[in-house]
Design a protein around this motif. Sequence first.
Motif, PDB file in Angstrom:
ATOM      1  N   MET A  17       0.843  -1.190   0.000  1.00 49.39           N
ATOM      2  CA  MET A  17       0.000   0.000   0.000  1.00 49.39           C
ATOM      3  C   MET A  17       0.878   1.240   0.000  1.00 49.39           C
ATOM      4  O   MET A  17       2.037   1.199   0.406  1.00 49.39           O
ATOM      5  CB  MET A  17      -0.949   0.005   1.198  1.00 49.39           C
ATOM      6  N   ARG A  23      -1.093   8.804  -0.996  1.00 45.85           N
ATOM      7  CA  ARG A  23      -0.997   9.999  -1.826  1.00 45.85           C
ATOM      8  C   ARG A  23      -1.832  11.111  -1.183  1.00 45.85           C
ATOM      9  O   ARG A  23      -2.803  10.841  -0.470  1.00 45.85           O
ATOM     10  CB  ARG A  23      -1.483   9.725  -3.247  1.00 45.85           C
ATOM     11  N   ILE A  28      -4.978   9.686   0.728  1.00 46.96           N
ATOM     12  CA  ILE A  28      -5.623   8.583   0.015  1.00 46.96           C
ATOM     13  C   ILE A  28      -4.684   7.381   0.028  1.00 46.96           C
ATOM     14  O   ILE A  28      -3.518   7.492  -0.357  1.00 46.96           O
ATOM     15  CB  ILE A  28      -5.938   8.970  -1.445  1.00 46.96           C
ATOM     16  N   LEU A  69      -3.632   3.898  -1.445  1.00 45.95           N
ATOM     17  CA  LEU A  69      -3.724   3.023  -2.616  1.00 45.95           C
ATOM     18  C   LEU A  69      -3.140   1.667  -2.239  1.00 45.95           C
ATOM     19  O   LEU A  69      -2.074   1.602  -1.627  1.00 45.95           O
ATOM     20  CB  LEU A  69      -2.955   3.611  -3.801  1.00 45.95           C
ATOM     21  N   SER A  70      -3.826   0.600  -2.617  1.00 43.91           N
ATOM     22  CA  SER A  70      -3.378  -0.733  -2.231  1.00 43.91           C
ATOM     23  C   SER A  70      -3.226  -1.628  -3.456  1.00 43.91           C
ATOM     24  O   SER A  70      -4.208  -2.190  -3.942  1.00 43.91           O
ATOM     25  CB  SER A  70      -4.362  -1.370  -1.245  1.00 43.91           C
ATOM     26  N   PRO A  71      -1.998  -1.772  -3.970  1.00 44.01           N
ATOM     27  CA  PRO A  71      -1.785  -2.732  -5.064  1.00 44.01           C
ATOM     28  C   PRO A  71      -2.213  -4.141  -4.683  1.00 44.01           C
ATOM     29  O   PRO A  71      -2.712  -4.890  -5.520  1.00 44.01           O
ATOM     30  CB  PRO A  71      -0.276  -2.649  -5.304  1.00 44.01           C
ATOM     31  N   GLN A  95      -5.984  -4.321  -5.200  1.00 43.96           N
ATOM     32  CA  GLN A  95      -6.340  -4.110  -6.604  1.00 43.96           C
ATOM     33  C   GLN A  95      -5.903  -5.286  -7.470  1.00 43.96           C
ATOM     34  O   GLN A  95      -6.601  -5.665  -8.405  1.00 43.96           O
ATOM     35  CB  GLN A  95      -5.708  -2.815  -7.118  1.00 43.96           C
ATOM     36  N   SER A 103       3.554   1.646  -8.419  1.00 40.11           N
ATOM     37  CA  SER A 103       2.731   2.842  -8.437  1.00 40.11           C
ATOM     38  C   SER A 103       2.517   3.244  -9.909  1.00 40.11           C
ATOM     39  O   SER A 103       2.741   2.438 -10.818  1.00 40.11           O
ATOM     40  CB  SER A 103       3.357   3.978  -7.624  1.00 40.11           C
TER      41      SER A 103
END
Length: 267
Positions: A166, A169, A188, A190-192, A195, A230
Amino acid sequence: LGWHRDFADARARLRDWVAACGTRLDRDRPTRQTSWPGEDPSQPIEDSPITDRDEDFVRFVIDMVDARQEAEDAFFAGVDPETGETFSTQEMVDQVAIFFLAGHETSASALAWALYLVATHPDWQERLAEEAQILGEVPDFADIAKLRLSRDVFRETLRLYPPVPMMVRETTCPERFRDRDLPKGAQIVLSPWHQHRHARLWDNPDGFDPARWGTENGRSCAREAYMPFSAGPRVCTGAGFAMVEGVLMLSLILRDLKLTALPGKTP
């Protein structure tokens, strides 16, 4: 050992002082080096004749100025062309730390998971080992393009086990995202990891399937839902290198070794 270090420092200072006092009117002789116990004999030192002391002094000053100018030019070459700012000492330390963390820890983690996955999928291990036979004792950069299976396995490893699961941003202006208002400065996440395993995006999201990258779903997700490094302006600057390093290391290991997973040892 404290006295030993102090003695070495004192010896270095003494040599510097003797060297500074070694200049004569007609010749310049750097200090005659005396061999200390345990050291190799010193090389003989020749005197440097001085024919014009004024010219010698001017040349010395010019050389020092040129050296400082080169150092200054090198410094300003790193100045941001838009803001004119440079890294502070702490920022430089942080940058070096990032290189060590992002360039070593993440690569080691990805490679470790790749080795585990091929150990638990012997059919893919055999295919990669066969492909890796094209590598010589000293692989060439052009060989990377031939390691297609190894590349697909490494990409699949990054999909299932992204080294950075994760990232955060911050919005630079108000945004509207998924029916939610985000103010400026909102954080925010973001979690690869999530996803890359989203059932509405991927076929067989939790399965190890390196062949997926040749399917329509795999190609689509690679463009729209795959972000182990990313994406956008903040994408990892070492992404290209990581894909070369990881693929090559995986192939070299499997070329020479056969891996098996320990029964009952599931990470």
